[in-house]
Design a protein around this motif. Sequence first.
Motif, short mmCIF file in Angstrom:
data_model
loop_
_atom_site.label_atom_id
_atom_site.label_comp_id
_atom_site.label_asym_id
_atom_site.label_seq_id
_atom_site.Cartn_x
_atom_site.Cartn_y
_atom_site.Cartn_z
N PRO A 1 0.81 -1.22 0.00
CA PRO A 1 0.00 0.00 0.00
C PRO A 1 0.84 1.27 0.00
CG PRO A 1 0.00 -0.99 2.17
CD PRO A 1 0.69 -1.97 1.26
N SER A 2 0.25 2.32 -0.51
CA SER A 2 0.94 3.60 -0.57
C SER A 2 1.13 4.21 0.81
CB SER A 2 0.17 4.58 -1.45
OG SER A 2 -1.15 4.75 -0.94
N SER A 3 0.47 3.65 1.81
CA SER A 3 0.59 4.16 3.17
C SER A 3 1.75 3.55 3.93
CB SER A 3 -0.71 3.89 3.95
OG SER A 3 -0.97 2.49 3.97
N LEU A 4 2.62 2.82 3.22
CA LEU A 4 3.76 2.15 3.86
C LEU A 4 4.53 3.13 4.75
CD1 LEU A 4 5.82 -0.23 4.04
CD2 LEU A 4 6.91 0.74 2.04
N GLY B 1 1.84 -5.32 -8.49
CA GLY B 1 1.61 -3.88 -8.52
C GLY B 1 2.90 -3.10 -8.60
N LYS B 2 2.82 -1.85 -8.20
CA LYS B 2 3.97 -0.95 -8.26
C LYS B 2 4.61 -0.80 -6.89
CE LYS B 2 2.11 1.88 -12.05
NZ LYS B 2 3.21 1.61 -13.00
N LEU B 3 5.84 -0.32 -6.88
CA LEU B 3 6.50 0.02 -5.62
C LEU B 3 5.93 1.34 -5.13
CD1 LEU B 3 10.25 -0.87 -6.25
CD2 LEU B 3 8.40 -2.31 -5.40
N PRO B 4 5.47 1.39 -3.88
CA PRO B 4 4.85 2.63 -3.39
C PRO B 4 5.86 3.75 -3.21
CG PRO B 4 5.10 1.07 -1.60
CD PRO B 4 5.50 0.34 -2.86
N VAL C 1 5.56 -10.54 -8.68
CA VAL C 1 4.92 -10.14 -9.93
C VAL C 1 4.80 -8.62 -9.98
CG1 VAL C 1 3.11 -10.84 -11.57
CG2 VAL C 1 3.50 -12.20 -9.53
N PHE C 2 5.79 -7.92 -9.44
CA PHE C 2 5.77 -6.46 -9.50
C PHE C 2 5.87 -6.00 -10.96
CE2 PHE C 2 7.39 -7.10 -5.12
CZ PHE C 2 6.44 -6.34 -4.45
N ILE C 3 5.02 -5.06 -11.32
CA ILE C 3 5.03 -4.48 -12.67
C ILE C 3 5.23 -2.98 -12.52
CG2 ILE C 3 3.77 -4.22 -14.85
CD1 ILE C 3 2.14 -6.66 -14.15
N LYS D 1 8.41 -8.23 -13.26
CA LYS D 1 8.03 -7.70 -14.56
C LYS D 1 8.36 -6.22 -14.64
CE LYS D 1 4.42 -11.14 -15.42
NZ LYS D 1 3.01 -11.40 -15.80
N PHE D 2 9.49 -5.85 -14.08
CA PHE D 2 9.95 -4.47 -14.20
C PHE D 2 10.32 -4.22 -15.67
CE2 PHE D 2 10.67 -5.18 -9.67
CZ PHE D 2 10.12 -4.01 -9.15
N TYR D 3 10.02 -3.02 -16.13
CA TYR D 3 10.22 -2.71 -17.54
C TYR D 3 10.83 -1.31 -17.69
CZ TYR D 3 5.85 -0.17 -16.73
OH TYR D 3 4.89 0.66 -16.22
N GLY D 4 11.15 -0.97 -18.94
CA GLY D 4 11.71 0.35 -19.21
C GLY D 4 13.21 0.38 -19.04
N ASP D 5 13.75 1.57 -19.17
CA ASP D 5 15.19 1.76 -19.06
C ASP D 5 15.66 1.69 -17.62
OD1 ASP D 5 15.04 2.15 -21.73
OD2 ASP D 5 15.51 4.30 -21.70
N ILE D 6 16.94 1.37 -17.44
CA ILE D 6 17.57 1.44 -16.11
C ILE D 6 17.81 2.91 -15.78
CG2 ILE D 6 19.56 0.80 -14.71
CD1 ILE D 6 19.94 -1.61 -16.56
#
Length: 990
Positions: free
Chosen positions: A645-648, A665-668, A686-688, A711-716
């Motif tokens: 959760p975003s409330s981490l 999901g995403k990293l908060p 399964v983080f995307i 499942k991280f994507y995009g540039d470093i």
Amino acid sequence: MGTTSSALVMLFALFFIARLEFICSSTNSNVSCIASEREALMKIKGNLTDKANRLSSWVGKDCCTWKGVGCSNKTGHVVKLDLRNPIPAKFGHTTYYDDPIFKMNELSGQVSPSLLDLNHLHYLDLSMNNMQISNSLASLKSLRYLDLSSSISDETIPPHLGNLSRLQYLNLSYNYLPGPIPDTLGRLTSLTVLDLSSNDFNDSMSYSLCNLSSLVHIDLSYNSLSGAIPHCLGNLASLSILRLNYNQLQGPIPSEMGNMTQLTELDLHNNGFQGPFPREMGNMTQLKELDLSQNQFEGPIPSEMGNMTQLTELHLYSNAFACEIPNSMRNLCNLRVLDLSENMFAGKLSTSIGSPFGCIHNSLADLSLSFNKLSGGLPNHLGEFKKLERLIIRMNSFYGPLPSSLGRLSYLRELDTGYNQLNGSIPISLGQLSKLESLDLSNNLFVGTVFELHFAKLESLNELYLDSNSLVLNVTSQWVPPFQLQDIQLSSIKVGPQFPQWLETQKNVRDLGMSNASISVVIPDWFESIYCGIKSLDLSNNQIKGKLPICQKFKYRYIDNRWLDLSSNRFKGPLTPLPSDVYVLDLSNNHLTGVIPVSLCKVKNIAFIEFSNNQLSGRIPPCLWQLDNLVVLDLTNNSLYGEIPSSLGYPQLQSLHLRNNKFYGKLPLSLQNSTFLVTIDLGENVFIDNIPPWIGYNLTGLKFLNLQSNKFYGDIPPQLCHLQHLQLLNLAQNNITGNIPRCFGDFTSMVALDPTDTEDLHYYEENILDSMKGRELEYTKTLEFLVSMDLSNNGIVGEVPAELMDLSGLLNLNLSGNHLKGRIPNNIGNLTQLESLDLSRNKLSGPIPPSLSNLSYLSHLNMSFNNLSGRIPTGNQLQTLDNPSIYIGNDGLCGAPLNSCLDDKSSDGDHKHADESKVADETDFLWFYTGIGPGFLVGFLGVCGTLNFKKSWRYVYFQFIENNYNWISINIAIKLAQLRRMFNKGKFGG
């Protein structure tokens, strides 16, 4: 040192009482106080805030009867004013100024200038208050005793104190006064006692102190004094007590100090003194207490030490003495305390302290030799130290049996032989030590069985440490021990298989360690009453069955920092409610099921949660993410799922392990507030998401970052280059694209590890998985030495940056399974520590740089399936990497362990051999195609026909192809390579 100090203080008090001509608050006095002095006292009272009404007796005309006021019998003048706070504010050097009762009794405010009207004052004590002292205090010419300790609130030393020419006692301690010691003090030639302890004097010792030839007592301890001791200090021949402890003094002890033949106490501990023990100190024959501990003294101890025959306490611990204990020390017939711990003393005890000769055994009560390099057996003569109360020989290299004569030490209260190489069985005679309170035999090589007789008369015992020996504890189930233990450490000895029944009799247990104790039964119900009161419980690495223990009621209302370690057992079922004061909770490596209960959120101070390697499922309760004090969260290898959760919260978090679950999901963004993070392990989920740039901006202390198999994507993001402490980066098996940032060469800790850059997580052993040398390995104790970069199995393009070759501390570099092209950097030989290198399955071209042969630690190499060409480098460690498969799939490569290069010179014999082999190879080729042609056709038609009719078989076939892709590829590549060689050799007539 307390006995001598108290006696001297009493002596000084009697001295001043004898000298001062006053009576204190005497109702029998025939002399009334002088009116002008009474008026001055009233003005002093009026200027002060008196919350406790301490000055309530200051009424009426006879001020000589007022509390704290003393008048002369002869003249009626006020000669004593004692306004000291009656509530003690310190115990030793521990102060309690915030105590509400102490604060209530403080007098505060400005001391009235009317104090100067009491110009016959001999004795003035304003200590332990909160006052602003008048600058004209030095006008009180008759003062002989002045105590302003812990009373000066304006942070300046009263000026002109040097004018108090009759002053004999000066105490300015506990005022935290800054600056140097004023030289004006050198004019107080009548001074016998000078106490400036616990201030903040931050300069060298004033040479003016050498003028105070009448001084008997100097206390400058607990300041910030620096520099060396002035040589002239040795001129103070009358000095009896000198305390300079807890400063920043340096250099050797001046040999002139040997002139202080009247010294009875010398305390120099906790400074930076260096050099040898001066032989001249042997002249201090009146010395009773000597403390040189926590310095940097070195070399041998001179035999002149034996001249200090009055010594009762000798503290030399935590120095760098590297010698044998001098034989002359056994002649110190009055020595009660000898502490030589934390040095490098060597040799055997039998030639010094343990010798049957000498008289030290008649007096010694406390002997500490821990953390040295002493060796040999323990002399049986130790049993002759009849007054010995403490024997501490921990962390040496003693071997052999424990002398049975120790059972004769009837006064012994503490015996610690831990971390040596003592062997044999434990003497039953130890069971006779009726005053023994602490017994530590841990981490030795003791063998055999411990029976009830070993504890027969140990009714005073409250600490028992037998752990890490080859012992068996064999007592009957009906045994009732004579002791009540608080600390019990029985780890790594055989206690089980039953849970020890005698523990039920122990009502005061605070620390219990029975890890790896061969216990394999269910915890009995009666253990609950002990479990609820334990501060530290370690039952890990057993085979304990059943459900987790539960605490229905609390024996203690609150236990600070409770530690529960029940890991590596066979506990099953759900997590049970926990005590609300748990600080460390380790339930890893069990068979626990169910969800993480909401009740865990009530454990507000929990800092370490270790649930890895269980069968927990479900979502994490949202409230769990709000535990502000959490330092470590390890949920590795469970079946937990959900979004973070975003409330981490977790502002204190240092280690986060969520690997091998089903988080998505995403990293908060809130994770960036955990600025103390050292480890992030989110692999196999399964983080995307894009890799967030804020990791590099905000988590600058990060050392271990594992995002593998998500499942991280995009540039470093190049912002990761800000992570100067990073030593492990694993982004393997994601969908990452783009180039490798050239600034990756700036990872400082991948060049050279900083030995001071270590994080101590106390109760938690950091761990992480990393693929190296083609295997997935778990790193725990060696993790701090792991330096690795794994970017494999992504969609990374571009060239391999030459800057990566600056990371000379790398042990592992894996860039396989990407779309990298171009040449391998020529300076790859700079990776001098590299053990594992994998560049396979890319589009790299050109030759393999010769500098590769410089990698003398390389034991795993894979460059297969690229477009590399030319001769394979040889020499050094590369000669041992002779498996052809590490180079296959590179058509242009030649040389060992592949086929020879075309430009290799051949002899005539070689040509003849080539002609003969040509016929054989042609035959092999014909047989190869004869077999593969019909076989392939029949197999292909059969498989196709089957796949048309059986959907499940079709699935199995393609699953087989996927699972065995590498094996199939390698075999096809080998066959193609064989064919290519045949064509190259012209075996088919061109």
